[in-house]
Design a protein around this motif. Structure first.
Motif, PDB file in Angstrom:
ATOM      1  N   VAL A 242     -46.428  13.967  23.134  1.00 51.25           N
ATOM      2  CA  VAL A 242     -46.887  15.138  23.899  1.00 51.25           C
ATOM      3  C   VAL A 242     -47.146  14.767  25.353  1.00 51.25           C
ATOM      4  CG1 VAL A 242     -48.709  16.873  24.105  1.00 51.25           C
ATOM      5  CG2 VAL A 242     -47.912  16.173  21.843  1.00 51.25           C
ATOM      6  N   VAL A 243     -47.581  13.527  25.603  1.00 49.49           N
ATOM      7  CA  VAL A 243     -48.034  13.110  26.936  1.00 49.49           C
ATOM      8  C   VAL A 243     -47.000  13.361  28.037  1.00 49.49           C
ATOM      9  CG1 VAL A 243     -48.859  11.168  28.311  1.00 49.49           C
ATOM     10  CG2 VAL A 243     -49.644  11.435  25.946  1.00 49.49           C
ATOM     11  N   PRO A 244     -45.715  12.965  27.852  1.00 48.66           N
ATOM     12  CA  PRO A 244     -44.758  13.181  28.945  1.00 48.66           C
ATOM     13  C   PRO A 244     -44.554  14.645  29.326  1.00 48.66           C
ATOM     14  CG  PRO A 244     -43.863  11.652  27.312  1.00 48.66           C
ATOM     15  CD  PRO A 244     -45.103  12.239  26.723  1.00 48.66           C
ATOM     16  N   LEU A 245     -44.839  15.562  28.394  1.00 46.79           N
ATOM     17  CA  LEU A 245     -44.604  16.983  28.676  1.00 46.79           C
ATOM     18  C   LEU A 245     -45.437  17.492  29.842  1.00 46.79           C
ATOM     19  CD1 LEU A 245     -44.474  18.466  25.067  1.00 46.79           C
ATOM     20  CD2 LEU A 245     -42.556  17.953  26.574  1.00 46.79           C
ATOM     21  N   TRP A 246     -46.586  16.876  30.087  1.00 46.97           N
ATOM     22  CA  TRP A 246     -47.442  17.366  31.169  1.00 46.97           C
ATOM     23  C   TRP A 246     -46.925  16.923  32.534  1.00 46.97           C
ATOM     24  CZ3 TRP A 246     -49.485  21.189  29.090  1.00 46.97           C
ATOM     25  CH2 TRP A 246     -49.865  21.150  27.753  1.00 46.97           C
TER      26      TRP A 246
ATOM     27  N   GLY B 291     -44.016  29.834  27.965  1.00 47.11           N
ATOM     28  CA  GLY B 291     -43.288  28.803  28.709  1.00 47.11           C
ATOM     29  C   GLY B 291     -42.806  27.654  27.838  1.00 47.11           C
ATOM     30  N   PHE B 292     -41.949  26.822  28.450  1.00 39.05           N
ATOM     31  CA  PHE B 292     -41.295  25.739  27.714  1.00 39.05           C
ATOM     32  C   PHE B 292     -42.270  24.631  27.318  1.00 39.05           C
ATOM     33  CE2 PHE B 292     -37.627  27.060  30.601  1.00 39.05           C
ATOM     34  CZ  PHE B 292     -37.118  27.939  29.657  1.00 39.05           C
ATOM     35  N   ARG B 293     -43.113  24.236  28.247  1.00 37.78           N
ATOM     36  CA  ARG B 293     -43.980  23.096  28.010  1.00 37.78           C
ATOM     37  C   ARG B 293     -44.920  23.340  26.831  1.00 37.78           C
ATOM     38  NH1 ARG B 293     -47.437  21.101  33.030  1.00 37.78           N
ATOM     39  NH2 ARG B 293     -48.525  23.047  32.609  1.00 37.78           N
TER      40      ARG B 293
END
Length: 226
Positions: free
Chosen positions: A167-171, A61-63
């Motif tokens: 990395v934080v915004p990806l979640w 997946g992308f994330r």
């Protein structure tokens, strides 16, 4: 798209911090030949890994793919940091940076093409580009001040810190994948297709422009003694 805005802004800031100073740093450590080998190895790694990585992205997946790209990029920055003690770390940094390109751009372009709202794709891409360019404008000035006061190692440590936070915004992004497939046959079909020719020329021109601005220009300025 909002997680992309935040992640893209911080990633752009990282490249703005280290981008134009990295060729000067490599030249200062080893010489001009090392700059040529570093960027050649980086692009060769991307070319070799992009199709296998595309297959991996279809599964994870992308994330997760973008998060992995950040890990590889952080490893590349750490390699540049260590190169001050041992220049051989430059080659590890180049390879890690090349793998990072494959994981990030395949996932990013696929996600944007699928997640952008058809009626708002122009405005969404405009917002993303504006956010990234704003971060890019602040980077070189900040980097110059950091190098002047604390040196290159501190610059790369700062870049790694920003990268980790990115990395934080990806979640906040939902977990999903693409199943479009990727192959050399598809690549050659794209290259030979007349309807895609203008796009291929644009991609090539953009690559030349970026290397002129980010590699050749800083080196010329440095060699002129500025």
């Amino acid at each position: 798209m909002r997680p992309f805005y935040l992640n893209g802004m911080m990633r752009a800031m990282v490249f703005a911090l280290v981008g134009i100073f990295t060729p000067v740093y490599i030249y200062h450590l080893v010489g001009l030949w090392a700059v040529l080998v570093y960027y050649g190895l980086l692009r060769l790694t991307t070319l070799i890994t992009v199709l296998p990585v595309a297959k991996i992205i279809e599964n994870i997946g992308f994330r997760r793919s973008i998060a992995l790209s950040i890990i590889f990029l952080a490893g590349s920055l750490a390699g540049l940091l260590r190169a001050e003690l041992d220049p051989r770390y430059l080659w590890a940094a180049a390879i890690l940076s090349g793998v990072n390109v494959s994981f990030y751009w395949v996932a990013r372009n696929s996600a944007i093409s699928q997640d952008s709202q058809t009626k708002r794709v122009g405005s969404q891409m405009g917002v993303m580009t504006s956010v990234e360019q704003a971060a890019t404008m602040l980077g070189p000035l900040t980097a110059g001040l950091v190098i002047e006061r604390w040196g290159f190692p501190t610059l790369y440590m700062l870049a790694i810190l920003i990268l980790v936070v990115s990395v934080v915004p990806l979640w906040g992004m939902h977990s999903h994948v693409h199943r479009n497939g990727a192959s050399w046959r598809g690549f050659w079909r794209w290259i030979k297709g007349r309807s895609y020719f203008h796009n291929a020329v644009g991609v090539a021109g953009k690559a030349v422009d970026e290397y002129a601005i980010n590699v050749m220009w800083p080196l010329i300025i440095f060699l002129l003694g500025v």
